[in-house]
Design a protein around this motif. Structure first.
Motif, mmCIF file in Angstrom:
data_model
loop_
_atom_site.group_PDB
_atom_site.id
_atom_site.type_symbol
_atom_site.label_atom_id
_atom_site.label_comp_id
_atom_site.label_asym_id
_atom_site.label_seq_id
_atom_site.Cartn_x
_atom_site.Cartn_y
_atom_site.Cartn_z
ATOM 1 N N UNK A 41 -0.382 -8.273 6.762
ATOM 2 C CA UNK A 41 0.512 -7.846 7.806
ATOM 3 C C UNK A 41 2.052 -8.134 7.594
ATOM 4 N N UNK A 42 2.908 -7.478 8.152
ATOM 5 C CA UNK A 42 4.369 -8.003 7.847
ATOM 6 C C UNK A 42 5.175 -7.857 9.127
ATOM 7 N N UNK A 43 6.449 -8.591 9.408
ATOM 8 C CA UNK A 43 6.739 -8.500 10.841
ATOM 9 C C UNK A 43 7.827 -7.257 10.753
ATOM 10 N N UNK A 48 7.330 -8.772 15.483
ATOM 11 C CA UNK A 48 5.923 -8.717 15.794
ATOM 12 C C UNK A 48 5.352 -8.410 14.719
ATOM 13 N N UNK A 49 4.039 -9.072 14.334
ATOM 14 C CA UNK A 49 3.306 -8.729 13.258
ATOM 15 C C UNK A 49 2.725 -7.319 13.221
ATOM 16 N N UNK A 50 2.863 -6.471 12.219
ATOM 17 C CA UNK A 50 2.253 -5.236 11.974
ATOM 18 C C UNK A 50 1.189 -5.254 10.873
ATOM 19 N N UNK A 51 0.067 -5.030 11.289
ATOM 20 C CA UNK A 51 -1.036 -4.963 10.123
ATOM 21 C C UNK A 51 -0.556 -3.646 9.036
ATOM 22 N N UNK A 52 -0.562 -4.069 7.825
ATOM 23 C CA UNK A 52 -0.215 -2.831 6.816
ATOM 24 C C UNK A 52 -1.431 -2.353 6.192
ATOM 25 N N UNK A 53 -2.422 -3.337 5.535
ATOM 26 C CA UNK A 53 -3.610 -2.809 4.867
ATOM 27 C C UNK A 53 -4.539 -3.876 4.851
ATOM 28 N N UNK A 79 4.672 -16.158 -1.227
ATOM 29 C CA UNK A 79 4.292 -17.042 -0.112
ATOM 30 C C UNK A 79 3.504 -16.114 1.027
ATOM 31 N N UNK A 80 3.721 -14.858 1.120
ATOM 32 C CA UNK A 80 3.243 -13.997 2.352
ATOM 33 C C UNK A 80 1.682 -13.813 1.467
ATOM 34 N N UNK A 81 1.481 -13.399 0.274
ATOM 35 C CA UNK A 81 0.225 -13.502 -0.280
ATOM 36 C C UNK A 81 -0.544 -14.581 -0.266
ATOM 37 N N UNK A 82 -0.003 -15.798 -0.575
ATOM 38 C CA UNK A 82 -0.590 -16.965 -0.516
ATOM 39 C C UNK A 82 -1.316 -17.326 1.042
ATOM 40 N N UNK A 83 -0.274 -16.734 1.819
ATOM 41 C CA UNK A 83 -0.721 -17.223 3.349
ATOM 42 C C UNK A 83 -1.784 -16.464 3.746
ATOM 43 N N UNK A 84 -2.122 -15.306 3.572
ATOM 44 C CA UNK A 84 -3.284 -14.535 3.822
ATOM 45 C C UNK A 84 -4.333 -14.708 2.881
ATOM 46 N N UNK A 85 -4.231 -15.414 1.792
ATOM 47 C CA UNK A 85 -5.508 -15.686 0.837
ATOM 48 C C UNK A 85 -5.667 -14.548 0.085
ATOM 49 N N UNK A 204 1.978 1.303 -0.514
ATOM 50 C CA UNK A 204 2.800 0.855 0.593
ATOM 51 C C UNK A 204 4.020 1.379 0.497
ATOM 52 N N UNK A 205 4.843 1.679 1.803
ATOM 53 C CA UNK A 205 6.147 2.034 1.755
ATOM 54 C C UNK A 205 7.118 0.823 1.364
ATOM 55 N N UNK A 206 7.818 1.114 0.227
ATOM 56 C CA UNK A 206 8.709 0.225 -0.318
ATOM 57 C C UNK A 206 9.699 -0.483 0.609
ATOM 58 N N UNK A 207 9.898 -1.857 0.594
ATOM 59 C CA UNK A 207 10.887 -2.620 1.334
ATOM 60 C C UNK A 207 11.573 -3.485 0.551
ATOM 61 N N UNK A 208 12.856 -3.790 1.106
ATOM 62 C CA UNK A 208 13.907 -4.331 0.187
ATOM 63 C C UNK A 208 13.650 -5.958 0.434
ATOM 64 N N UNK A 209 13.285 -6.279 1.539
ATOM 65 C CA UNK A 209 13.251 -7.840 1.930
ATOM 66 C C UNK A 209 11.992 -7.938 2.685
ATOM 67 N N UNK A 210 10.964 -9.188 2.359
ATOM 68 C CA UNK A 210 9.876 -9.289 2.935
ATOM 69 C C UNK A 210 10.090 -10.320 3.966
ATOM 70 N N UNK A 211 10.091 -10.024 5.266
ATOM 71 C CA UNK A 211 10.579 -11.199 6.400
ATOM 72 C C UNK A 211 9.366 -12.147 6.444
ATOM 73 N N UNK A 212 9.651 -13.368 6.635
ATOM 74 C CA UNK A 212 8.604 -14.484 6.873
ATOM 75 C C UNK A 212 9.141 -14.902 7.999
ATOM 76 N N UNK A 213 9.880 -14.506 8.933
ATOM 77 C CA UNK A 213 10.086 -15.168 10.282
ATOM 78 C C UNK A 213 9.156 -15.669 11.441
ATOM 79 N N UNK A 214 8.034 -15.204 10.970
ATOM 80 C CA UNK A 214 6.939 -15.360 11.910
ATOM 81 C C UNK A 214 6.004 -16.829 11.655
ATOM 82 N N UNK A 215 6.576 -17.155 10.395
ATOM 83 C CA UNK A 215 5.518 -18.288 10.000
ATOM 84 C C UNK A 215 6.164 -19.798 10.370
ATOM 85 N N UNK A 216 5.323 -20.578 10.504
ATOM 86 C CA UNK A 216 5.648 -21.838 10.542
ATOM 87 C C UNK A 216 6.193 -22.643 9.425
ATOM 88 N N UNK A 217 6.933 -23.744 9.447
ATOM 89 C CA UNK A 217 7.567 -24.248 8.191
ATOM 90 C C UNK A 217 6.403 -24.778 7.344
#
Length: 276
Positions: A41-43, A48-53, A79-85, A204-217
């Motif tokens: 997913x990506x915000x 809001x988290x939006x499922x991608x694949x 980090x996004x990949x590690x978080x979703x396993x 998947x659609x190309x994106x220039x920045x992968x937002x992680x603001x939905x994550x906890x520290x």
């Protein structure tokens, strides 16, 4: 084409479903969604988290000499990949652009050094060129019998890779912007392709920045895999890993177990969370 039963959640590329034929010609009905092994997913712009694949084995992070790859952007994807396993793989595409020009040797050395650092951390790194076909066999071997998704900035050649790996698909390819040097968006929706020898590829659609603001520290901290052996060993439980005494993370940084570039990325991502 299929209609969805009203009680089903939104479906994404890669989902496995149960369907049955309809009495109305070539129509069908999706009656159930099977359990997902993984979900990327990506915000969205509202956070809001939006499922991608779904049901992905590998997240293939495609980078290229142009647009210039920045470690902080790469680290956000990792980090996004590690978080979703889901196991990430770094693919340097367009290696033909590196060439043998002596004037660009420092740039080539910089990219090679960056990729070597990621390999030392434990990430798989591949190199390829659709123009010279170097590295394509190793990439095909990785992708066969697995479900993978290509992610990365626009303009790094994801669609060109799809066209080369799957002749006849003819995914639209766009040029780099002359004014910014960045890619122009050509893939507008996630699509799934089947390899003849097995395996699936999601573009998947190309994106220039992968937002992680939905994550906890804490999620971000654990997303840096080389940090994990030192987490929980600081003197203070609420250690911010800045100036506190007996900080295990900072000690690992001084000992060379954590690279300064990765520490900079970690702090940059944390700052982005605070500003969100």
């Amino acid at each position: 084409r299929c209609h969805l039963r009203a009680n089903l959640p939104p479906l994404v590329t890669g989902d496995r479903i149960v369907w049955r034929a309809s009495n109305k010609g070539d129509m069908g009905v999706v009656v159930a969604l099977e359990d997902r092994d993984s979900l990327l997913s990506r915000p969205d712009m509202r956070g809001q988290l939006k499922p991608v694949a779904a049901n992905i084995d590998y997240i293939v992070l495609v980078i290229a000499p142009v647009p210039i790859p920045h470690p902080n952007l790469i680290d956000r994807y990792l980090v996004a990949a590690e978080t979703v396993g889901i196991e990430p793989v770094i693919l340097l595409n367009k290696t033909d652009l590196l060439g043998n020009d002596a004037n660009r040797q420092s740039f080539v050395n910089e990219i090679d050094g960056m990729l070597t650092n990621y390999e030392r951390i434990g990430y798989r790194v591949l190199k390829a060129s659709t123009k010279t076909e170097d590295g394509l066999n190793a990439l095909k071997t990785l992708l066969n019998e697995h479900t993978s998704v290509f992610v990365g900035q626009s303009g790094v050649g994801k669609s060109s890779l799809v066209n080369t790996l799957l002749p006849g698909i003819d995914t639209k390819v766009g040029p780099l912007s002359e004014s910014t040097g960045k890619g122009t968006h050509t893939t507008t929706a996630a699509k799934l392709f089947h390899f003849p020898a097995g395996g699936k590829l999601i573009d998947s659609p190309g994106i220039r920045e992968f937002g992680l603001w939905h994550m906890e520290p804490e999620d971000v901290l654990n997303g840096f895999k080389e940090f994990r052996p030192f987490i929980g060993h600081c003197k203070f439980r609420d250690c911010s890993h800045e100036q506190e005494p007996d900080c295990a993370i900072r000690k690992a940084l001084l000992n060379g177990d954590i690279l300064q570039e990765r520490m900079n990325s970690y702090r940059n991502i944390l700052n982005s969370l605070e500003k969100a």
